[in-house]
Design an enzyme around this catalytic site. Structure first.
Site, PDB file in Angstrom:
ATOM      1  N   SER A   1      75.636  47.300  50.500  1.00 43.69           N
ATOM      2  CA  SER A   1      74.508  47.598  49.628  1.00 43.69           C
ATOM      3  C   SER A   1      73.832  48.871  50.084  1.00 43.69           C
ATOM      4  O   SER A   1      74.074  49.368  51.182  1.00 43.69           O
ATOM      5  CB  SER A   1      73.501  46.455  49.653  1.00 43.69           C
ATOM      6  OG  SER A   1      72.816  46.479  50.884  1.00 43.69           O
ATOM      7  N   LYS A   2      72.971  49.364  49.221  1.00 48.32           N
ATOM      8  CA  LYS A   2      72.283  50.616  49.519  1.00 48.32           C
ATOM      9  C   LYS A   2      71.478  50.510  50.800  1.00 48.32           C
ATOM     10  O   LYS A   2      71.237  51.489  51.482  1.00 48.32           O
ATOM     11  CB  LYS A   2      71.349  50.974  48.359  1.00 48.32           C
ATOM     12  CG  LYS A   2      72.105  51.436  47.147  1.00 48.32           C
ATOM     13  CD  LYS A   2      71.368  52.599  46.476  1.00 48.32           C
ATOM     14  CE  LYS A   2      72.182  53.237  45.386  1.00 48.32           C
ATOM     15  NZ  LYS A   2      72.536  52.287  44.307  1.00 48.32           N
ATOM     16  N   ARG A   3      71.059  49.282  51.101  1.00 49.85           N
ATOM     17  CA  ARG A   3      70.242  49.100  52.302  1.00 49.85           C
ATOM     18  C   ARG A   3      70.983  49.548  53.558  1.00 49.85           C
ATOM     19  O   ARG A   3      70.390  49.902  54.550  1.00 49.85           O
ATOM     20  CB  ARG A   3      69.830  47.634  52.441  1.00 49.85           C
ATOM     21  CG  ARG A   3      68.570  47.313  51.656  1.00 49.85           C
ATOM     22  CD  ARG A   3      68.296  45.830  51.651  1.00 49.85           C
ATOM     23  NE  ARG A   3      69.231  45.121  50.790  1.00 49.85           N
ATOM     24  CZ  ARG A   3      70.022  44.143  51.197  1.00 49.85           C
ATOM     25  NH1 ARG A   3      70.025  43.765  52.449  1.00 49.85           N
ATOM     26  NH2 ARG A   3      70.835  43.545  50.350  1.00 49.85           N
TER      27      ARG A   3
END
Ligand code: GLU
Length: 437
Positions: free
Chosen positions: A211-213
Site C-alpha cells: 500500500s501507499k503507506r
C-alpha cells in the site's frame, strides 16, 4: 489449429501505474510474447469521477518505460492509442438491451440489472488457482448499466473481452470474486468463455497488502529511486513465477522464451526490497556504458552535480571504476560524486581521526607521490609499498588519508586508480586543501 492468444491489460486511470498493475501488465505481455499472440491495452475509464487523462498518460508512460508495448488500438499518429471504455458506451447499452429483450435483465428506474439465475453451479478452471465452484444463489442480481447510463465494471469487462476476442483473462487475484458474475453474463449472452488466470497478490515485507503507506508503490517512484526498467522487469517477473534452475537474472528475451502461465504459483508473492536491489544491481552491471552514463546524469544533477561540465570519456571511466558498486543509479551517483566535485556531497568522512602528527609524517610520501614521473597505478603502488616498508607502516596507513583527501570516504574504488583518474593537478589540489602536502 491452435487459437492465437489474445490478452489485455485493463487499468482504470484512477492512479499511476502501481506495482500490482505493472505486474499484471507484465504477465499478460509475457504470455502474449511467449505465444506469438497479441497484447491489448484497454483503459477502463467509465468511472468519470475518478478517471483522469493525466493518470492515463502516466500509466501509458510507465508501460513504455518498462517496455510493455501493446499491439493494437486506435491510430494516434505514429502509434497505437489504447482502447477506452468511455468511447464504447453504445456497445454496452446495445448488449444490455439484448438481455432485456431476452428477459434475462430488468429495469430498475434507469438502471439495467442482470437477473441472476437460481440453482446454477458456476464452475471454472483457473489456470493458477485451479477449480473454483460457486452456487449462483450466493450472487445477488448485478447492475449492468447504472442509472447515469454508464456500464458497471463487471458488464463492460465482459462485453469488451468478448468483442475484442480476448481468450486469456489474466489479472489480479482480487478479481476472482468477480469472475462468477462475469461468467453468468457470458452465459446470458451465449458467448464462449475465455481462459482465466488470476495472479497472486503482491504483499509488502510486513506480509500485508502493498500500500501507499509503505512508500513507493508506483513504477515511477522506483524509477525516481534509481531502479532501471531491466531490473524492475526482471524483479516483477519473479513475483509468482520462476524461470527454473534457480535462474534469477534474465532479460526480457530470456523471460519471454521461458515464460509459462501454467507455472505461475498461487502462493502470495512478497515484495522483497533486498531482492529488488540485488536484481537491479545485476542489470546495472550489464548496462551498456553510454546508456548507463545517460541514466546516471539526472541523479548527479539531483545532488547538485552538473555532469555536462565534465568530459564524457572522464565520466565513463568514473563509472567504470565503481566496478559494480551501487545497487541503484542513485547510489552510483552518490558513490562517484567525488569524481565530479572537489567536495563530495554526501556522507562525507571528515578525516578527524587523522592526527596532525600523522599528517606531518605522511607529507613526504604525498610529495613523492606527486613527483612520480609516469602517473600510473603500478608506479604509485610500488612507491607506497617501499615507503611503508621503509617507515615500518602498514599500507593502509598511507591509503586511508589519501582516500580521505581524494574521495571524502572510507570506502572507495582502488585509491591509486582514483588518483590516476583524477590526474596529478587535481590530486595536488585536494592534498593541499586538506593539509597533506
Ligand atoms: N479495471 C480493472 C482493474 O483495474 C480491470 C480488471 C480486469 O482485468 O478485469 O482492476
Amino acid at each position: 489449429m491452435m487459437e492465437t492468444v489474445r490478452v489485455r491489460f485493463a487499468p482504470s486511470p484512477t492512479g499511476a501505474l502501481h506495482i500490482g498493475g505493472a505486474h499484471t501488465a507484465l504477465f499478460n505481455w509475457l504470455w502474449a510474447r511467449r505465444m506469438g499472440g497479441s497484447f491489448v491495452l484497454r483503459i477502463e475509464d467509465t468511472d468519470r469521477q475518478r478517471s483522469t487523462e493525466a493518470f492515463e498518460k502516466t500509466i501509458l508512460a510507465g508501460m513504455r518505460w518498462l517496455g510493455l508495448d501493446w499491439d493494437e488500438g486506435p491510430d494516434c499518429g505514429g502509434g497505437f492509442g489504447p482502447y477506452r471504455q468511455s468511447e464504447r458506451l453504445d456497445l454496452y447499452r446495445r448488449y444490455a438491451e439484448e438481455l432485456l429483450e431476452k428477459d434475462l435483465a430488468y429495469r430498475d428506474g434507469a438502471a439495467i440489472i442482470h437477473r441472476i439465475p437460481q440453482d446454477r453451479t458456476i464452475l471454472f478452471e483457473d489456470i493458477v488457482y485451479g477449480s473454483i465452484e460457486i452456487k449462483s444463489e450466493t450472487i445477488k442480481d448485478t447492475v449492468l448499466i447504472k442509472s447515469d447510463g454508464t456500464p458497471t465494471y463487471n458488464f463492460a469487462v465482459v462485453v469488451d473481452d468478448h468483442t475484442m476476442a480476448i481468450n486469456y483473462v489474466i489479472r489480479g487475484e482480487d478479481h476472482i470474486i468477480n469472475t462468477p458474475k462475469q461468467i453468468l453474463i457470458y452465459d446470458a449472452l451465449g458467448w464462449e468463455l475465455p481462459h482465466f488466470a488470476h495472479l497472486p497478490m503482491i504483499l509488502g515485507e510486513d506480509k500485508k497488502k502493498l500500500s501507499k503507506r509503505q512508500g513507493a508503490t508506483s513504477v515511477y517512484d522506483y524509477r525516481d529511486l534509481g531502479y532501471i526498467p531491466e531490473g524492475i522487469f526482471n524483479f516483477l517477473a519473479l513475483l509468482g513465477w520462476s524461470a527454473g534452475d534457480d535462474k534469477e537474472i534474465f532479460d526480457r528475451h530470456e523471460a519471454t522464451a521461458l515464460f509459462d502461465l501454467a507455472k505461475v504459483a498461487k502462493r502470495k508473492a512478497v515484495f522483497d526490497m533486498k531482492k529488488l536491489d540485488f536484481v537491479n544491481q545485476e542489470h546495472l552491471k550489464r548496462l551498456d556504458p553510454i546508456r548507463k552514463l545517460d541514466l546516471v546524469r539526472p541523479f548527479w544533477e539531483a545532488i547538485g552535480l552538473d555532469s555536462r561540465l565534465v568530459d564524457d570519456g572522464y565520466l565513463l571511466r568514473s563509472l567504470d571504476l565503481l566496478e559494480g558498486r551501487g545497487q541503484t543509479l542513485k547510489e552510483m551517483a552518490a558513490y562517484s560524486d567525488f569524481f565530479l566535485s572537489f567536495d563530495p556531497v554526501k556522507e562525507r568522512y571528515d578525516g578527524s581521526d587523522i592526527s596532525e602528527a600523522i599528517k606531518a609524517r605522511l607529507r613526504p610520501f604525498f610529495e613523492a607521490l606527486l613527483a612520480i614521473g609516469n602517473w600510473d597505478h603500478d608506479a604509485m603502488a610500488e612507491l607506497a609499498r617501499q615507503w611503508a616498508i621503509d617507515k615500518g607502516l602498514k599500507l593502509k596507513d598511507l591509503a586511508m588519508p589519501l582516500r580521505w583527501a581524494l574521495t571524502g570516504r572510507k570506502v572507495s574504488p582502488g585509491i591509486f586508480e582514483v588518483a590516476v583518474h583524477l590526474g596529478p593537478e587535481e590530486v595536488r589540489r585536494r592534498l593541499a586543501h586538506y593539509g597533506l602536502i
